[in-house]
Design a protein around this motif. Structure first.
Motif, PDB file in Angstrom:
ATOM      1  N   MET A 267     -36.227  45.211 -35.081  1.00  0.00           N
ATOM      2  CA  MET A 267     -36.398  43.812 -34.688  1.00  0.00           C
ATOM      3  C   MET A 267     -35.987  43.632 -33.234  1.00  0.00           C
ATOM      4  O   MET A 267     -34.980  44.176 -32.792  1.00  0.00           O
ATOM      5  CB  MET A 267     -35.553  42.906 -35.598  1.00  0.00           C
ATOM      6  CG  MET A 267     -35.670  41.425 -35.271  1.00  0.00           C
ATOM      7  SD  MET A 267     -34.799  40.398 -36.474  1.00  0.00           S
ATOM      8  CE  MET A 267     -35.857  40.619 -37.893  1.00  0.00           C
ATOM      9  N   SER A 268     -36.727  42.893 -32.487  1.00  0.00           N
ATOM     10  CA  SER A 268     -36.413  42.651 -31.084  1.00  0.00           C
ATOM     11  C   SER A 268     -35.124  41.856 -30.953  1.00  0.00           C
ATOM     12  O   SER A 268     -34.784  41.031 -31.797  1.00  0.00           O
ATOM     13  CB  SER A 268     -37.558  41.884 -30.415  1.00  0.00           C
ATOM     14  OG  SER A 268     -38.754  42.601 -30.464  1.00  0.00           O
ATOM     15  N   GLU A 269     -34.429  42.096 -29.879  1.00  0.00           N
ATOM     16  CA  GLU A 269     -33.254  41.297 -29.561  1.00  0.00           C
ATOM     17  C   GLU A 269     -33.500  40.621 -28.223  1.00  0.00           C
ATOM     18  O   GLU A 269     -34.094  41.197 -27.317  1.00  0.00           O
ATOM     19  CB  GLU A 269     -31.999  42.167 -29.500  1.00  0.00           C
ATOM     20  CG  GLU A 269     -31.579  42.728 -30.866  1.00  0.00           C
ATOM     21  CD  GLU A 269     -31.195  41.658 -31.865  1.00  0.00           C
ATOM     22  OE1 GLU A 269     -30.761  40.578 -31.425  1.00  0.00           O
ATOM     23  OE2 GLU A 269     -31.335  41.888 -33.070  1.00  0.00           O
ATOM     24  N   PHE A 270     -33.038  39.402 -28.079  1.00  0.00           N
ATOM     25  CA  PHE A 270     -33.272  38.642 -26.869  1.00  0.00           C
ATOM     26  C   PHE A 270     -31.935  38.243 -26.266  1.00  0.00           C
ATOM     27  O   PHE A 270     -30.963  38.017 -26.974  1.00  0.00           O
ATOM     28  CB  PHE A 270     -34.104  37.400 -27.185  1.00  0.00           C
ATOM     29  CG  PHE A 270     -35.409  37.733 -27.852  1.00  0.00           C
ATOM     30  CD1 PHE A 270     -36.495  38.165 -27.115  1.00  0.00           C
ATOM     31  CD2 PHE A 270     -35.536  37.642 -29.223  1.00  0.00           C
ATOM     32  CE1 PHE A 270     -37.685  38.494 -27.723  1.00  0.00           C
ATOM     33  CE2 PHE A 270     -36.723  37.971 -29.843  1.00  0.00           C
ATOM     34  CZ  PHE A 270     -37.803  38.402 -29.092  1.00  0.00           C
ATOM     35  N   SER A 271     -31.897  38.181 -24.950  1.00  0.00           N
ATOM     36  CA  SER A 271     -30.671  37.796 -24.278  1.00  0.00           C
ATOM     37  C   SER A 271     -30.334  36.352 -24.610  1.00  0.00           C
ATOM     38  O   SER A 271     -31.230  35.503 -24.710  1.00  0.00           O
ATOM     39  CB  SER A 271     -30.829  37.952 -22.769  1.00  0.00           C
ATOM     40  OG  SER A 271     -31.130  39.290 -22.433  1.00  0.00           O
ATOM     41  N   PRO A 272     -29.037  36.056 -24.795  1.00  0.00           N
ATOM     42  CA  PRO A 272     -28.650  34.665 -25.011  1.00  0.00           C
ATOM     43  C   PRO A 272     -29.180  33.780 -23.895  1.00  0.00           C
ATOM     44  O   PRO A 272     -29.281  34.203 -22.748  1.00  0.00           O
ATOM     45  CB  PRO A 272     -27.115  34.728 -25.001  1.00  0.00           C
ATOM     46  CG  PRO A 272     -26.794  36.129 -25.380  1.00  0.00           C
ATOM     47  CD  PRO A 272     -27.892  36.966 -24.792  1.00  0.00           C
ATOM     48  N   SER A 273     -29.527  32.573 -24.242  1.00  0.00           N
ATOM     49  CA  SER A 273     -30.182  31.706 -23.267  1.00  0.00           C
ATOM     50  C   SER A 273     -29.783  30.264 -23.508  1.00  0.00           C
ATOM     51  O   SER A 273     -29.454  29.868 -24.635  1.00  0.00           O
ATOM     52  CB  SER A 273     -31.698  31.858 -23.382  1.00  0.00           C
ATOM     53  OG  SER A 273     -32.375  30.834 -22.701  1.00  0.00           O
ATOM     54  N   ALA A 274     -29.853  29.460 -22.443  1.00  0.00           N
ATOM     55  CA  ALA A 274     -29.637  28.024 -22.589  1.00  0.00           C
ATOM     56  C   ALA A 274     -30.644  27.413 -23.554  1.00  0.00           C
ATOM     57  O   ALA A 274     -30.379  26.373 -24.159  1.00  0.00           O
ATOM     58  CB  ALA A 274     -29.739  27.338 -21.227  1.00  0.00           C
TER      59      ALA A 274
ATOM     60  N   ILE B  36     -45.492  29.285 -39.246  1.00  0.00           N
ATOM     61  CA  ILE B  36     -44.649  29.450 -38.063  1.00  0.00           C
ATOM     62  C   ILE B  36     -45.465  29.938 -36.881  1.00  0.00           C
ATOM     63  O   ILE B  36     -46.343  30.792 -37.029  1.00  0.00           O
ATOM     64  CB  ILE B  36     -43.472  30.416 -38.352  1.00  0.00           C
ATOM     65  CG1 ILE B  36     -42.573  30.568 -37.109  1.00  0.00           C
ATOM     66  CG2 ILE B  36     -43.964  31.773 -38.863  1.00  0.00           C
ATOM     67  CD1 ILE B  36     -41.269  31.298 -37.379  1.00  0.00           C
ATOM     68  N   THR B  37     -45.183  29.360 -35.713  1.00  0.00           N
ATOM     69  CA  THR B  37     -45.763  29.800 -34.445  1.00  0.00           C
ATOM     70  C   THR B  37     -44.618  30.261 -33.552  1.00  0.00           C
ATOM     71  O   THR B  37     -43.647  29.531 -33.358  1.00  0.00           O
ATOM     72  CB  THR B  37     -46.541  28.663 -33.767  1.00  0.00           C
ATOM     73  OG1 THR B  37     -47.561  28.191 -34.652  1.00  0.00           O
ATOM     74  CG2 THR B  37     -47.186  29.145 -32.479  1.00  0.00           C
TER      75      THR B  37
ATOM     76  N   THR C 283     -43.131  39.294 -33.138  1.00  0.00           N
ATOM     77  CA  THR C 283     -44.407  39.766 -33.650  1.00  0.00           C
ATOM     78  C   THR C 283     -44.501  39.437 -35.136  1.00  0.00           C
ATOM     79  O   THR C 283     -43.498  39.095 -35.782  1.00  0.00           O
ATOM     80  CB  THR C 283     -44.547  41.283 -33.480  1.00  0.00           C
ATOM     81  OG1 THR C 283     -43.578  41.941 -34.314  1.00  0.00           O
ATOM     82  CG2 THR C 283     -44.353  41.693 -32.030  1.00  0.00           C
ATOM     83  N   ALA C 284     -45.703  39.580 -35.689  1.00  0.00           N
ATOM     84  CA  ALA C 284     -45.879  39.328 -37.121  1.00  0.00           C
ATOM     85  C   ALA C 284     -44.996  40.267 -37.946  1.00  0.00           C
ATOM     86  O   ALA C 284     -44.376  39.842 -38.940  1.00  0.00           O
ATOM     87  CB  ALA C 284     -47.351  39.508 -37.498  1.00  0.00           C
ATOM     88  N   GLU C 285     -44.919  41.528 -37.551  1.00  0.00           N
ATOM     89  CA  GLU C 285     -44.109  42.495 -38.288  1.00  0.00           C
ATOM     90  C   GLU C 285     -42.629  42.120 -38.257  1.00  0.00           C
ATOM     91  O   GLU C 285     -41.919  42.232 -39.274  1.00  0.00           O
ATOM     92  CB  GLU C 285     -44.306  43.897 -37.709  1.00  0.00           C
ATOM     93  CG  GLU C 285     -45.700  44.475 -37.914  1.00  0.00           C
ATOM     94  CD  GLU C 285     -46.743  43.885 -36.965  1.00  0.00           C
ATOM     95  OE1 GLU C 285     -46.351  43.205 -35.976  1.00  0.00           O
ATOM     96  OE2 GLU C 285     -47.944  44.086 -37.205  1.00  0.00           O
ATOM     97  N   GLU C 286     -42.167  41.659 -37.123  1.00  0.00           N
ATOM     98  CA  GLU C 286     -40.760  41.272 -36.997  1.00  0.00           C
ATOM     99  C   GLU C 286     -40.454  40.034 -37.833  1.00  0.00           C
ATOM    100  O   GLU C 286     -39.392  39.947 -38.468  1.00  0.00           O
ATOM    101  CB  GLU C 286     -40.418  41.034 -35.532  1.00  0.00           C
ATOM    102  CG  GLU C 286     -40.388  42.319 -34.717  1.00  0.00           C
ATOM    103  CD  GLU C 286     -40.342  42.071 -33.223  1.00  0.00           C
ATOM    104  OE1 GLU C 286     -39.875  42.958 -32.505  1.00  0.00           O
ATOM    105  OE2 GLU C 286     -40.761  40.990 -32.769  1.00  0.00           O
ATOM    106  N   LEU C 287     -41.376  39.075 -37.845  1.00  0.00           N
ATOM    107  CA  LEU C 287     -41.166  37.884 -38.659  1.00  0.00           C
ATOM    108  C   LEU C 287     -41.142  38.233 -40.141  1.00  0.00           C
ATOM    109  O   LEU C 287     -40.330  37.685 -40.905  1.00  0.00           O
ATOM    110  CB  LEU C 287     -42.245  36.845 -38.369  1.00  0.00           C
ATOM    111  CG  LEU C 287     -42.157  36.149 -37.011  1.00  0.00           C
ATOM    112  CD1 LEU C 287     -43.406  35.300 -36.768  1.00  0.00           C
ATOM    113  CD2 LEU C 287     -40.909  35.261 -36.924  1.00  0.00           C
TER     114      LEU C 287
ATOM    115  N   MET D  15     -48.478  32.548 -38.189  1.00  0.00           N
ATOM    116  CA  MET D  15     -48.706  33.092 -39.523  1.00  0.00           C
ATOM    117  C   MET D  15     -48.224  32.117 -40.589  1.00  0.00           C
ATOM    118  O   MET D  15     -47.370  31.264 -40.346  1.00  0.00           O
ATOM    119  CB  MET D  15     -48.018  34.443 -39.685  1.00  0.00           C
ATOM    120  CG  MET D  15     -46.532  34.426 -39.477  1.00  0.00           C
ATOM    121  SD  MET D  15     -45.842  36.106 -39.229  1.00  0.00           S
ATOM    122  CE  MET D  15     -46.521  37.012 -40.607  1.00  0.00           C
ATOM    123  N   ALA D  16     -48.822  32.269 -41.759  1.00  0.00           N
ATOM    124  CA  ALA D  16     -48.442  31.461 -42.925  1.00  0.00           C
ATOM    125  C   ALA D  16     -47.781  32.368 -43.940  1.00  0.00           C
ATOM    126  O   ALA D  16     -48.325  33.421 -44.300  1.00  0.00           O
ATOM    127  CB  ALA D  16     -49.667  30.775 -43.528  1.00  0.00           C
TER     128      ALA D  16
END
Length: 215
Positions: A1-8, A167-168, A173-177, A209-210
């Motif tokens: 799963m992707s990780e994202f930097s903390p953000s405002a 969800i949009t 990605t679809a796989e991660e969701l 995706m639904a």
């Protein structure tokens, strides 16, 4: 799963400031504010719901409704049992003003509440929609992983068994969701989104995706 930097973008303070400006812009100039992922993202969801012959009286929740434009377009398409929630009071004030301007207030209920905490509806919904809210939750600078788990728990609390979650996302990605929601949900459909090509590789900047909640 992707990780994202903390953000405002993952903080309530950021969104309070955003919707304070947007509410002021609407009051002064009639500007309805930004539509996340563009108008096409709303059209995509509404077309899919219509193609599934979703009854117009179905109870639909918009999670993190912002300026409420998705609810406005749903109401114009004939859906009449719509609810929008947001933890930002100015967002709800803006959404109410826009709904009144567009003449759809009778079809829409709006509530200032925290979806991950205080939101406790009297009945579960047939359909839940998310257009960017899970993305923002994923950027929480304090504990994004815990907040994502809370999101899934809250979603299961408010959505009926076999209910639909559309969800949009521009972060996942679809796989991660599917990995995030797969214990409680199964894939119903992937909605087509615009693709791009770069360096011989093709991809999608937005995932839609639904998912259907398991029994």
């Amino acid at each position: 799963m992707s990780e994202f930097s903390p953000s405002a973008l993952g903080t309530r303070e950021h969104w309070d400031a955003v919707y304070s400006r947007e509410l002021q812009g609407f009051q002064e100039y009639g500007d309805e504010g930004e539509i996340w992922f563009g108008e096409g993202s709303m059209t995509r969801v509404i077309r899919w719901l219509s193609a599934q012959n979703i009854p117009l009286c179905s109870s639909i929740l918009d999670i993190g409704t912002g300026n409420g434009m998705l609810l406005v377009e749903l109401a114009k398409a004939g859906y009449n049992n719509l609810t929008g929630v947001d933890y930002c009071a100015d967002a709800i004030a803006l959404a109410k003003s826009i709904c009144e301007k567009e003449g759809v207030s009778r079809s829409v209920t709006l509530q200032v509440t925290d979806f991950l905490g205080s939101f406790s509806p009297t009945q579960q919904f047939d359909i839940c929609l998310d257009k960017g809210t899970f993305d923002a939750v994923s950027l929480d600078p304090d504990n994004a992983e815990e907040r994502r788990l809370q999101y899934v728990q809250s979603l299961c609390r408010v959505l009926k068994p076999r209910g639909l979650f559309v969800i949009t996302s521009c972060n996942w990605t679809a796989e991660e969701l599917l990995r995030q929601f797969g214990k409680e949900f199964e894939l119903k459909a992937e909605l087509p989104t615009p693709s791009f090509s770069f360096g011989g590789q093709s991809g999608h900047s937005v995932t839609a995706m639904a998912l259907q909640r398991r029994d």
